[in-house]
Design an enzyme around this catalytic site. Structure first.
Site, PDB file in Angstrom:
ATOM      1  CG  ASP A 105     -10.054  17.682 -14.597  1.00  0.00           C
ATOM      2  OD1 ASP A 105      -9.071  16.907 -15.700  1.00  0.00           O
ATOM      3  OD2 ASP A 105     -10.670  17.398 -14.616  1.00  0.00           O
ATOM      4  CE1 TYR A 143     -17.451  13.741 -14.795  1.00  0.00           C
ATOM      5  CE2 TYR A 143     -15.974  12.680 -13.321  1.00  0.00           C
ATOM      6  CZ  TYR A 143     -16.606  12.434 -14.084  1.00  0.00           C
ATOM      7  OH  TYR A 143     -17.277  11.074 -13.839  1.00  0.00           O
ATOM      8  CE  LYS A 177     -13.032   9.841 -18.747  1.00  0.00           C
ATOM      9  NZ  LYS A 177     -13.300   9.997 -17.404  1.00  0.00           N
ATOM     10  NE  ARG A 179      -2.532   0.096   3.791  1.00  0.00           N
ATOM     11  CZ  ARG A 179      -2.110   1.355   4.000  1.00  0.00           C
ATOM     12  NH1 ARG A 179      -2.019   2.012   4.779  1.00  0.00           N
ATOM     13  NH2 ARG A 179      -1.300   0.516   5.246  1.00  0.00           N
TER      14      ARG A 179
END
Length: 368
Positions: free
Chosen positions: A168, A103, A193, A51
């Protein structure tokens, strides 16, 4: 990595180690780490616990960081990236400025999951005075309208008021725009994307030029458990080598498609910042290194939009974007506050003539 190398060279070689005879150019994913301390040294090695660290992550982080021009921290999705960033740098009662046309899931998360003061502003502005603001979040080009804002100007204003700036960069990608070079504190993206571009990976990242900020994000990732899977990470790194080629073809196809769409009577509006007549063109031309492979159109209504996508043979209905295959998404069906007939077209790498002909025949079918 030489700063003189072009985009294609950097995409192919970034994050790779020196080649070794008999071994693959990109080492396979590391699925497990030792899960114990270095007893002799009395401290934890980099991969003491999965982790906290993984060599497959670090290879991709080095690659994306090279393209972004900063230090990259990888996450299992774009929403994991932006939510970790927001939680790590915003406290109760802090003020945040966000794009009202960005978004919708990001805006929903801030409104419903965070105890902060929110001000929404359209991407083209006018932007407010940032006095008392902790974080300014930009999304340029915005999703789905593809509006843009002047990053450097807004960064200067925000920094003068003591605010951090995150951009972004999902739609543009690092090859289309480098917000860190324009002064932003963070660049955040959904790598599901165009960055990975094969519609088979869920990943996200945040990059920054400030090592202390990057370490804060890594600590938040370790404590919060928002860690990427090794195989998806490896797939993304493998896909990164063709980024320059994919984006070049998608941008060329988008230019051809946007021009053809603007002349069709069934299309009420077409948005693509590469069009000289687009309201975002002037800023985009100055700020962006290449225009995106996304074109947004507005048709008469929801039924017309749905019939259009159904009539197209090369455009599949899909909500993500940036892949090899052209897709269309009627954004209002997801609760996005946009016109019912708005369709965001993600332009693939098909032959431009075939794609334009197919979209026009689908529009003709709708019109008749």
């Amino acid at each position: 990595m030489s700063q003189d190398w072009g985009d294609g060279t950097r995409c192919v070689h970034s994050g790779h180690s020196e080649p070794v005879v008999g071994e693959p150019l990109l080492a396979g994913p590391v699925f497990a780490t030792a899960y114990h301390l270095d007893g002799a040294a009395g401290r934890a090695r980099p991969d003491y616990y999965a982790r906290a660290g993984n060599p497959t992550w670090r290879a991709l982080e080095a690659a994306i960081g090279e393209l972004d021009g900063g230090e990259c921290v990888l996450f299992p999705s774009g929403m994991a990236a932006i939510s970790t960033l927001l939680r790590a740098f915003l406290g109760s009662g802090d003020a945040v400025v966000v794009p009202s046309d960005g978004y919708f899931a990001t805006r929903t998360f801030i409104a419903e999951e965070m105890d902060v003061s929110v001000r929404e502003v359209p991407t083209p502005g006018p932007w407010p005075d940032f006095t008392g603001v902790r974080l300014v979040l930009l999304e340029t080009p915005s999703n789905p309208w593809l509006d843009v804002c002047d990053i450097r100007s807004l960064v200067d204003s925000a920094h003068a008021a003591g605010a951090l700036v995150a951009v972004d960069n999902t739609t543009a990608t690092p090859l289309g725009q480098r917000p860190l070079a324009l002064g932003a504190d963070f660049v955040v993206a959904s790598d599901s994307k165009a960055l990975t571009g094969h519609s088979d990976v869920l990943l996200g990242h945040v990059s920054t030029v400030d090592h202390a900020l990057a370490e804060r994000l890594r600590k938040a990732r370790t404590l919060g458990g928002a860690v990427p899977a090794p195989f998806e990470t490896w797939l993304a790194h493998r896909s990164l080598g063709t980024l320059d080629l994919r984006l070049a073809r998608q941008s060329e196809n988008a230019a051809a498609l946007a021009e053809a769409l603007g002349a069709h009577p069934a299309v009420r509006k077409v948005r693509w910042p590469g069009l000289p007549e687009d309201p975002a063109h002037e800023i985009a031309r100055e700020q962006m290194r290449r225009f995106p492979g996304v074109v947004t159109i507005e048709l008469a209504d929801a039924a017309t939009a749905d019939r259009f996508v159904a009539a197209a043979r090369l455009v599949s209905a899909a909500t993500s974007f940036g892949g090899l295959h052209s897709t269309g998404d009627r954004r209002a069906q997801w609760g996005d506050p946009v016109p019912e007939g708005l369709v965001r077209l993600s332009v693939g790498v098909e032959d431009a003539n075939d794609l334009v002909a197919d979209v026009i025949q689908a529009l003709d079918a709708v019109a008749t």
